[in-house]
Design an enzyme around this catalytic site. Structure first.
Site, PDB file in Angstrom:
ATOM      1  N   GLY A  32       3.675  65.168 122.132  1.00  0.00           N
ATOM      2  CA  GLY A  32       4.461  65.247 120.900  1.00  0.00           C
ATOM      3  C   GLY A  32       5.126  66.608 120.773  1.00  0.00           C
ATOM      4  O   GLY A  32       5.417  67.085 119.673  1.00  0.00           O
ATOM      5  N   GLY A  33       5.391  67.223 121.905  1.00  0.00           N
ATOM      6  CA  GLY A  33       5.865  68.596 121.949  1.00  0.00           C
ATOM      7  C   GLY A  33       7.266  68.824 121.397  1.00  0.00           C
ATOM      8  O   GLY A  33       7.622  69.956 121.089  1.00  0.00           O
ATOM      9  N   TYR A  36       8.086  68.212 115.030  1.00  0.00           N
ATOM     10  CA  TYR A  36       8.209  69.306 114.053  1.00  0.00           C
ATOM     11  C   TYR A  36       7.121  70.369 114.249  1.00  0.00           C
ATOM     12  O   TYR A  36       7.424  71.548 114.361  1.00  0.00           O
ATOM     13  CB  TYR A  36       8.137  68.723 112.634  1.00  0.00           C
ATOM     14  CG  TYR A  36       8.300  69.764 111.557  1.00  0.00           C
ATOM     15  CD1 TYR A  36       9.529  70.393 111.355  1.00  0.00           C
ATOM     16  CD2 TYR A  36       7.226  70.129 110.755  1.00  0.00           C
ATOM     17  CE1 TYR A  36       9.675  71.352 110.365  1.00  0.00           C
ATOM     18  CE2 TYR A  36       7.374  71.081 109.770  1.00  0.00           C
ATOM     19  CZ  TYR A  36       8.594  71.690 109.581  1.00  0.00           C
ATOM     20  OH  TYR A  36       8.729  72.643 108.604  1.00  0.00           O
ATOM     21  N   LYS A  66      16.196  65.792 121.816  1.00  0.00           N
ATOM     22  CA  LYS A  66      14.829  65.872 122.323  1.00  0.00           C
ATOM     23  C   LYS A  66      14.833  66.391 123.760  1.00  0.00           C
ATOM     24  O   LYS A  66      14.067  67.285 124.106  1.00  0.00           O
ATOM     25  CB  LYS A  66      14.197  64.474 122.303  1.00  0.00           C
ATOM     26  CG  LYS A  66      13.061  64.341 121.292  1.00  0.00           C
ATOM     27  CD  LYS A  66      12.356  63.021 121.457  1.00  0.00           C
ATOM     28  CE  LYS A  66      11.841  62.490 120.128  1.00  0.00           C
ATOM     29  NZ  LYS A  66      10.964  63.388 119.391  1.00  0.00           N
ATOM     30  N   LYS A 160      -6.456  58.903 110.757  1.00  0.00           N
ATOM     31  CA  LYS A 160      -6.983  60.116 111.398  1.00  0.00           C
ATOM     32  C   LYS A 160      -8.487  59.998 111.612  1.00  0.00           C
ATOM     33  O   LYS A 160      -9.017  60.464 112.632  1.00  0.00           O
ATOM     34  CB  LYS A 160      -6.617  61.356 110.584  1.00  0.00           C
ATOM     35  CG  LYS A 160      -5.131  61.722 110.746  1.00  0.00           C
ATOM     36  CD  LYS A 160      -4.684  62.923 109.937  1.00  0.00           C
ATOM     37  CE  LYS A 160      -3.190  63.184 110.193  1.00  0.00           C
ATOM     38  NZ  LYS A 160      -2.644  64.295 109.379  1.00  0.00           N
ATOM     39  N   ARG A 164     -10.674  60.160 115.028  1.00  0.00           N
ATOM     40  CA  ARG A 164     -11.853  61.029 115.150  1.00  0.00           C
ATOM     41  C   ARG A 164     -13.046  60.259 115.690  1.00  0.00           C
ATOM     42  O   ARG A 164     -13.789  60.753 116.535  1.00  0.00           O
ATOM     43  CB  ARG A 164     -12.241  61.606 113.781  1.00  0.00           C
ATOM     44  CG  ARG A 164     -11.367  62.743 113.322  1.00  0.00           C
ATOM     45  CD  ARG A 164     -11.996  63.407 112.116  1.00  0.00           C
ATOM     46  NE  ARG A 164     -11.164  64.474 111.593  1.00  0.00           N
ATOM     47  CZ  ARG A 164     -11.579  65.379 110.705  1.00  0.00           C
ATOM     48  NH1 ARG A 164     -12.807  65.317 110.231  1.00  0.00           N
ATOM     49  NH2 ARG A 164     -10.765  66.324 110.292  1.00  0.00           N
TER      50      ARG A 164
HETATM   51  P1  NDP Z   1       7.044  64.300 114.050  1.00  0.00           P
HETATM   52  O1  NDP Z   1       7.554  63.270 113.117  1.00  0.00           O
HETATM   53  O2  NDP Z   1       7.882  65.491 114.273  1.00  0.00           O
HETATM   54  O3  NDP Z   1       6.710  63.582 115.438  1.00  0.00           O
HETATM   55  C1  NDP Z   1       5.954  64.226 116.419  1.00  0.00           C
HETATM   56  C2  NDP Z   1       6.030  63.552 117.742  1.00  0.00           C
HETATM   57  O4  NDP Z   1       5.418  62.276 117.723  1.00  0.00           O
HETATM   58  C3  NDP Z   1       7.428  63.203 118.257  1.00  0.00           C
HETATM   59  O5  NDP Z   1       8.113  64.340 118.645  1.00  0.00           O
HETATM   60  C4  NDP Z   1       7.096  62.268 119.396  1.00  0.00           C
HETATM   61  O6  NDP Z   1       6.765  62.957 120.590  1.00  0.00           O
HETATM   62  C5  NDP Z   1       5.798  61.629 118.915  1.00  0.00           C
HETATM   63  N1  NDP Z   1       6.005  60.213 118.718  1.00  0.00           N
HETATM   64  C6  NDP Z   1       6.596  59.577 117.697  1.00  0.00           C
HETATM   65  N2  NDP Z   1       6.644  58.270 117.928  1.00  0.00           N
HETATM   66  C7  NDP Z   1       6.073  58.051 119.134  1.00  0.00           C
HETATM   67  C8  NDP Z   1       5.822  56.912 119.927  1.00  0.00           C
HETATM   68  N3  NDP Z   1       6.178  55.697 119.519  1.00  0.00           N
HETATM   69  N4  NDP Z   1       5.210  57.077 121.117  1.00  0.00           N
HETATM   70  C9  NDP Z   1       4.852  58.299 121.533  1.00  0.00           C
HETATM   71  N5  NDP Z   1       5.062  59.424 120.831  1.00  0.00           N
HETATM   72  C10 NDP Z   1       5.666  59.293 119.647  1.00  0.00           C
HETATM   73  O7  NDP Z   1       5.572  64.745 113.584  1.00  0.00           O
HETATM   74  P2  NDP Z   1       5.158  65.909 112.597  1.00  0.00           P
HETATM   75  O8  NDP Z   1       5.200  67.201 113.317  1.00  0.00           O
HETATM   76  O9  NDP Z   1       5.899  65.766 111.324  1.00  0.00           O
HETATM   77  O10 NDP Z   1       3.625  65.526 112.290  1.00  0.00           O
HETATM   78  C11 NDP Z   1       2.592  65.890 113.130  1.00  0.00           C
HETATM   79  C12 NDP Z   1       1.280  65.976 112.341  1.00  0.00           C
HETATM   80  O11 NDP Z   1       1.387  66.924 111.302  1.00  0.00           O
HETATM   81  C13 NDP Z   1       0.849  64.667 111.682  1.00  0.00           C
HETATM   82  O12 NDP Z   1      -0.524  64.488 111.860  1.00  0.00           O
HETATM   83  C14 NDP Z   1       1.168  64.881 110.220  1.00  0.00           C
HETATM   84  O13 NDP Z   1       0.313  64.185 109.359  1.00  0.00           O
HETATM   85  C15 NDP Z   1       0.978  66.375 110.065  1.00  0.00           C
HETATM   86  N6  NDP Z   1       1.837  66.935 108.997  1.00  0.00           N
HETATM   87  C16 NDP Z   1       1.255  67.723 108.041  1.00  0.00           C
HETATM   88  C17 NDP Z   1       2.036  68.277 107.038  1.00  0.00           C
HETATM   89  C18 NDP Z   1       1.409  69.180 106.053  1.00  0.00           C
HETATM   90  O14 NDP Z   1       2.073  69.619 105.116  1.00  0.00           O
HETATM   91  N7  NDP Z   1       0.161  69.523 106.227  1.00  0.00           N
HETATM   92  C19 NDP Z   1       3.462  68.053 106.951  1.00  0.00           C
HETATM   93  C20 NDP Z   1       3.987  67.245 108.035  1.00  0.00           C
HETATM   94  C21 NDP Z   1       3.169  66.709 109.008  1.00  0.00           C
HETATM   95  P3  NDP Z   1       7.821  63.410 121.724  1.00  0.00           P
HETATM   96  O15 NDP Z   1       7.975  64.861 121.539  1.00  0.00           O
HETATM   97  O16 NDP Z   1       7.160  63.013 122.982  1.00  0.00           O
HETATM   98  O17 NDP Z   1       9.079  62.643 121.483  1.00  0.00           O
HETATM   99  C1  GO6 Z   2       4.986  65.390 101.785  1.00  0.00           C
HETATM  100  C2  GO6 Z   2       1.440  65.751 104.561  1.00  0.00           C
HETATM  101  C3  GO6 Z   2       0.576  66.692 103.991  1.00  0.00           C
HETATM  102  C4  GO6 Z   2       0.909  64.806 105.435  1.00  0.00           C
HETATM  103  C5  GO6 Z   2       8.280  65.204  99.958  1.00  0.00           C
HETATM  104  C6  GO6 Z   2      -0.435  64.773 105.726  1.00  0.00           C
HETATM  105  C7  GO6 Z   2       7.224  63.054  99.844  1.00  0.00           C
HETATM  106  C8  GO6 Z   2       8.283  63.869  99.519  1.00  0.00           C
HETATM  107  C9  GO6 Z   2       9.470  67.223  99.985  1.00  0.00           C
HETATM  108  O1  GO6 Z   2       2.953  62.773 102.214  1.00  0.00           O
HETATM  109  O2  GO6 Z   2       5.783  65.356 105.238  1.00  0.00           O
HETATM  110  O3  GO6 Z   2      -1.664  67.571 103.774  1.00  0.00           O
HETATM  111  O4  GO6 Z   2       9.342  65.938  99.566  1.00  0.00           O
HETATM  112  O5  GO6 Z   2      -2.622  65.694 105.404  1.00  0.00           O
HETATM  113  O6  GO6 Z   2       9.343  63.437  98.770  1.00  0.00           O
HETATM  114  C10 GO6 Z   2       3.468  64.556 103.639  1.00  0.00           C
HETATM  115  C11 GO6 Z   2       4.902  64.751 103.140  1.00  0.00           C
HETATM  116  C12 GO6 Z   2       2.885  65.815 104.234  1.00  0.00           C
HETATM  117  C13 GO6 Z   2       2.613  64.070 102.499  1.00  0.00           C
HETATM  118  C14 GO6 Z   2       5.706  65.678 103.986  1.00  0.00           C
HETATM  119  C15 GO6 Z   2       6.152  64.871 101.035  1.00  0.00           C
HETATM  120  C16 GO6 Z   2       7.208  65.698 100.700  1.00  0.00           C
HETATM  121  C17 GO6 Z   2       6.181  63.550 100.605  1.00  0.00           C
HETATM  122  C18 GO6 Z   2      -0.769  66.676 104.287  1.00  0.00           C
HETATM  123  C19 GO6 Z   2      -1.269  65.691 105.150  1.00  0.00           C
HETATM  124  C20 GO6 Z   2      -1.226  68.631 103.029  1.00  0.00           C
END
Ligand code: NDP
Ligand code: GO6
Length: 334
Positions: A32-33, A36, A66, A160, A164
């Protein structure tokens, strides 16, 4: 990290040196490199001097952005490894190249969510048998604490936890990164939903706005993530990223922004009930988001517990990391 400890006794004084890196750094495979958080993990791995492999999936087809990103990693010294989630053998071969596998699989509903695909990666790691540490796609709220989360948002936590369980059933050594709120999704917008930019005059405050949350710069999340991979203190543990100065209430975050723009925003307050009833009629992805916001900003699910024996805190483990403070981070949005 491997340490070589040397103890010297001199006039009854014991001096001890801990020499870091006596062992070679582990080889890292990022899955998933190009995503985001994944792209930042690749950069952090290269920056820390790990031999870094990045999965390159044939399914990306004509996604030139990509591909270009993958090629830019290659330019920076990463090795691209072709493999597909629909070809077990290819995943096993990819995993065999590395000591540590970090997965950043998508899990945000309005982008894409394929967290359960990681079960295939777990199978590959099990068959390969060489992996010393696996970091699945977590990077948020600790799902283990969300057993009573609301529908439909709980699906993220449930999935998740399913991953785990597969990891732990297969006895794969792991580290779970609980990264709290990505600043790009939660700080730049002053935690307003449906936008990624700060509001110009009206800001919505959840409840009284005094619940502590944790905002983390995404590059810092990646840096801490890489720090954990060779560290015996993080083996089979959850690493919570709670950088002390970034444990803030929504009001404190808004105050920082108001100081930067040198004026006050109009504040309106949203009660718990109002947030929950706003869920009706929303599309699925937004309902997931509202549920997450509820747990974070009303229940305080990121901060309403002490870290126990199963966990460790990132900034305590790695005080040498200068993490980004939110008043600095917000300057980008001026
Ligand atoms: P992205 O939406 O950017 O996707 C990450 C990667 O997933 C893609 O680049 C792709 O890998 C891979 N992927 C998607 N679909 C497929 C598929 N069908 N088969 C294989 N690989 C696939 O992910 P995020 O970075 O947004 O999210 C990553 C983690 O971070 C999640 O667990 C999410 O819950 C968490 N998160 C937490 C947030 C927070 O505020 N704490 C906010 C956002 C996310 P490739 O590079 O190979 O194409
Ligand atoms: C937050 C997230 C946070 C995922 C929005 C997993 C709706 C919105 C900015 O749903 O990606 O912990 O606007 O464990 O309209 C999710 C999304 C992020 C949460 C963003 C979001 C933002 C939803 C987590 C997690 C903090």
């Amino acid at each position: 990290m491997a340490f070589l400890t040397i103890n010297l006794r001199n006039n009854d004084r014991l001096t001890s040196w801990k020499i870091e890196g006596a062992m070679e750094k582990s080889k890292v495979l990022v899955v998933g490199g190009s995503g985001y958080i994944g792209r930042r993990v690749v950069k952090a791995s290269l920056a820390e001097g790990h031999e870094t492999y990045v999965l390159q999936r044939p399914e990306i087809g004509l996604d030139i952005d990509k591909l270009q990103m993958l090629l830019s990693f290659k330019k920076q010294g990463a090795h691209l490894v072709e493999a597909s989630f629909s070809d077990h053998r290819s995943l096993v071969d990819a995993v065999k190249l590395a000591d540590v596998v970090i997965c950043a699989m998508s899990g945000v509903h309005f982008r894409s969510h394929n967290l359960l695909l990681q079960l295939k990666l777990v199978d590959a790691i099990k068959d390969a048998g060489n992996v010393k540490r696996f970091l699945p796609s977590e990077f948020g709220t600790d799902p283990a604490r969300m057993k009573n989360a609301m529908e439909p948002g709980r699906v993220s936590f449930d999935e998740k936890m399913t991953v785990r369980k597969a990891i732990e059933d297969a006895n794969i050594p792991f580290t779970y990164i609980s990264a709290n709120c990505f600043a790009g999704y939660f700080a730049g917008n002053l935690s307003q939903m449906g936008t990624l930019l700060p509001p110009k005059d009206k800001v919505l405050i959840y409840g009284d706005g005094n619940v502590k949350v944790v905002y983390m710069d995404e590059d810092d999340i990646a840096t801490y993530t890489i720090k954990t991979i060779d560290d015996p203190r993080t083996l089979n543990k959850t690493v919570y990223l709670r950088s002390p100065e970034n444990i803030l209430t929504q009001r404190e975050l808004i105050d920082m922004w108001e100081k930067l723009i040198q004026r006050k925003l109009n504040k309106s307050f949203l009660s718990k009930q109002e947030l929950l009833s706003s869920m009706e009629g929303l599309d699925y992805a937004s309902q997931v988001g509202v549920g997450h916001y509820y747990h974070i900003f009303y229940e305080g699910c990121l901060t309403n517990f002490e870290i126990g024996d199963e966990g460790v805190e990132g900034s305590e483990l790695y005080p040498e990391v200068t993490y980004t403070r939110m008043n600095e981070y917000l300057k980008l949005y001026l």
